[in-house]
Write an enzyme that holds these catalytic residues in place. Sequence first.
Site, PDB file in Angstrom:
ATOM      1  N   ASN A 114       2.419   1.435   4.363  1.00 17.08           N
ATOM      2  CA  ASN A 114       2.723   0.162   5.042  1.00 17.08           C
ATOM      3  C   ASN A 114       2.461   0.261   6.548  1.00 17.08           C
ATOM      4  O   ASN A 114       3.138  -0.361   7.360  1.00 17.08           O
ATOM      5  CB  ASN A 114       4.173  -0.307   4.766  1.00 17.08           C
ATOM      6  CG  ASN A 114       4.472  -1.751   5.199  1.00 17.08           C
ATOM      7  OD1 ASN A 114       5.587  -2.063   5.562  1.00 17.08           O
ATOM      8  ND2 ASN A 114       3.488  -2.635   5.178  1.00 17.08           N
ATOM      9  N   CYS A 140      -1.240   0.752   7.459  1.00 13.04           N
ATOM     10  CA  CYS A 140      -2.672   0.446   7.610  1.00 13.04           C
ATOM     11  C   CYS A 140      -3.082  -0.784   6.785  1.00 13.04           C
ATOM     12  O   CYS A 140      -3.239  -1.877   7.327  1.00 13.04           O
ATOM     13  CB  CYS A 140      -3.538   1.636   7.205  1.00 13.04           C
ATOM     14  SG  CYS A 140      -3.294   3.083   8.255  1.00 13.04           S
ATOM     15  N   ARG A 141      -3.263  -0.584   5.482  1.00  7.77           N
ATOM     16  CA  ARG A 141      -3.881  -1.656   4.686  1.00  7.77           C
ATOM     17  C   ARG A 141      -2.983  -2.859   4.449  1.00  7.77           C
ATOM     18  O   ARG A 141      -3.415  -4.008   4.633  1.00  7.77           O
ATOM     19  CB  ARG A 141      -4.353  -1.087   3.329  1.00  7.77           C
ATOM     20  CG  ARG A 141      -5.534  -0.146   3.459  1.00  7.77           C
ATOM     21  CD  ARG A 141      -5.738   0.652   2.199  1.00  7.77           C
ATOM     22  NE  ARG A 141      -4.615   1.572   1.966  1.00  7.77           N
ATOM     23  CZ  ARG A 141      -4.453   2.304   0.886  1.00  7.77           C
ATOM     24  NH1 ARG A 141      -5.342   2.225  -0.087  1.00  7.77           N
ATOM     25  NH2 ARG A 141      -3.419   3.112   0.774  1.00  7.77           N
ATOM     26  N   SER A 142      -1.735  -2.642   4.010  1.00  7.59           N
ATOM     27  CA  SER A 142      -0.907  -3.820   3.708  1.00  7.59           C
ATOM     28  C   SER A 142      -0.508  -4.608   4.966  1.00  7.59           C
ATOM     29  O   SER A 142      -0.408  -5.836   4.886  1.00  7.59           O
ATOM     30  CB  SER A 142       0.297  -3.469   2.824  1.00  7.59           C
ATOM     31  OG  SER A 142       1.180  -2.571   3.432  1.00  7.59           O
ATOM     32  N   ASP A 164      -8.444   3.762   1.396  1.00 10.79           N
ATOM     33  CA  ASP A 164      -7.503   4.059   2.465  1.00 10.79           C
ATOM     34  C   ASP A 164      -8.274   4.513   3.718  1.00 10.79           C
ATOM     35  O   ASP A 164      -8.957   5.530   3.674  1.00 10.79           O
ATOM     36  CB  ASP A 164      -6.586   5.186   1.965  1.00 10.79           C
ATOM     37  CG  ASP A 164      -5.462   5.471   2.921  1.00 10.79           C
ATOM     38  OD1 ASP A 164      -5.443   4.888   4.025  1.00 10.79           O
ATOM     39  OD2 ASP A 164      -4.601   6.293   2.571  1.00 10.79           O
ATOM     40  N   CYS A 203       0.867  -1.184   0.000  1.00 11.01           N
ATOM     41  CA  CYS A 203       0.000   0.000   0.000  1.00 11.01           C
ATOM     42  C   CYS A 203       0.898   1.226   0.000  1.00 11.01           C
ATOM     43  O   CYS A 203       2.063   1.128  -0.412  1.00 11.01           O
ATOM     44  CB  CYS A 203      -0.978  -0.024   1.184  1.00 11.01           C
ATOM     45  SG  CYS A 203      -0.191   0.032   2.807  1.00 11.01           S
TER      46      CYS A 203
HETATM   47  P1  4NP Z   1      -1.735   2.801   4.138  1.00 12.54           P
HETATM   48  O1  4NP Z   1      -2.367   4.159   4.742  1.00 12.54           O
HETATM   49  O2  4NP Z   1      -1.217   3.159   2.787  1.00 12.54           O
HETATM   50  O3  4NP Z   1      -2.893   1.889   4.107  1.00 12.54           O
HETATM   51  O4  4NP Z   1      -0.645   2.394   5.109  1.00 12.54           O
HETATM   52  C1  4NP Z   1      -1.692   5.376   4.786  1.00 12.54           C
HETATM   53  C2  4NP Z   1      -0.787   5.606   5.777  1.00 12.54           C
HETATM   54  C3  4NP Z   1      -0.147   6.823   5.852  1.00 12.54           C
HETATM   55  C4  4NP Z   1      -0.409   7.810   4.907  1.00 12.54           C
HETATM   56  C5  4NP Z   1      -1.309   7.558   3.905  1.00 12.54           C
HETATM   57  C6  4NP Z   1      -1.947   6.346   3.838  1.00 12.54           C
HETATM   58  N1  4NP Z   1       0.237   9.072   5.001  1.00 12.54           N
HETATM   59  O5  4NP Z   1      -0.047   9.922   4.156  1.00 12.54           O
HETATM   60  O6  4NP Z   1       1.041   9.282   5.912  1.00 12.54           O
END
Ligand code: 4NP
Length: 166
Positions: free
Chosen positions: A18, A20-22, A130, A15
């Site tokens: 790294n 939240c989703r992954s 997200d 994702c």
């Molecule tokens: P992920 O979520 O891609 O599912 O881990 C996010 C985590 C952090 C950010 C964006 C999405 N960020 O912009 O910091």
Amino acid sequence: MHGGIEQKFGVLFVCLGNICRSPMAEGAFHAAVQERGLSCLVDSAGTASYHVGSQPDARAIAVAGRNGIDISGQSARQLDRDDFYRFTHIIALDRANLEGVRARAPRDGTASLAMLLDAVPGRRGEPVADPYYGDAAAFDTAWSVISLGANAWADRLLHEAAQLKA
Ligand code: 4NP
């Protein structure tokens, strides 16, 4: 990261951050392959580097925990060149990250690239939204979609493993 000697598959979930989703996908998929007795290297990474070294988001740890899976030991890292040779499958959580993975793929990389919901009948190409800027309910929704995709991929690999044996 987990795997056995005779493992045929390596799956990397990707994702953006790294955190939240992954990480949720790694946890759900690791449980799904264990339930099926499948030996598989499982890991996750981000296309971005903002959160390298961080534990998953507290809300991701919480929703995984409510579903019986501990992802608190994971640490964020960025996708790197070796991943395209070490893993048989690199599975992105949304379209932008699939494009990010594609953009970094070495010409002779051996991993096949896909999206998480490609293995779910009727949901090919659909992204996992997200939940980072959302509330706890957004994490519950993300978990249920991710869990569906992770189990569908585990079923697909189990089927492929059976065909390789035959
Ligand atoms: P992920 O979520 O891609 O599912 O881990 C996010 C985590 C952090 C950010 C964006 C999405 N960020 O912009 O910091």
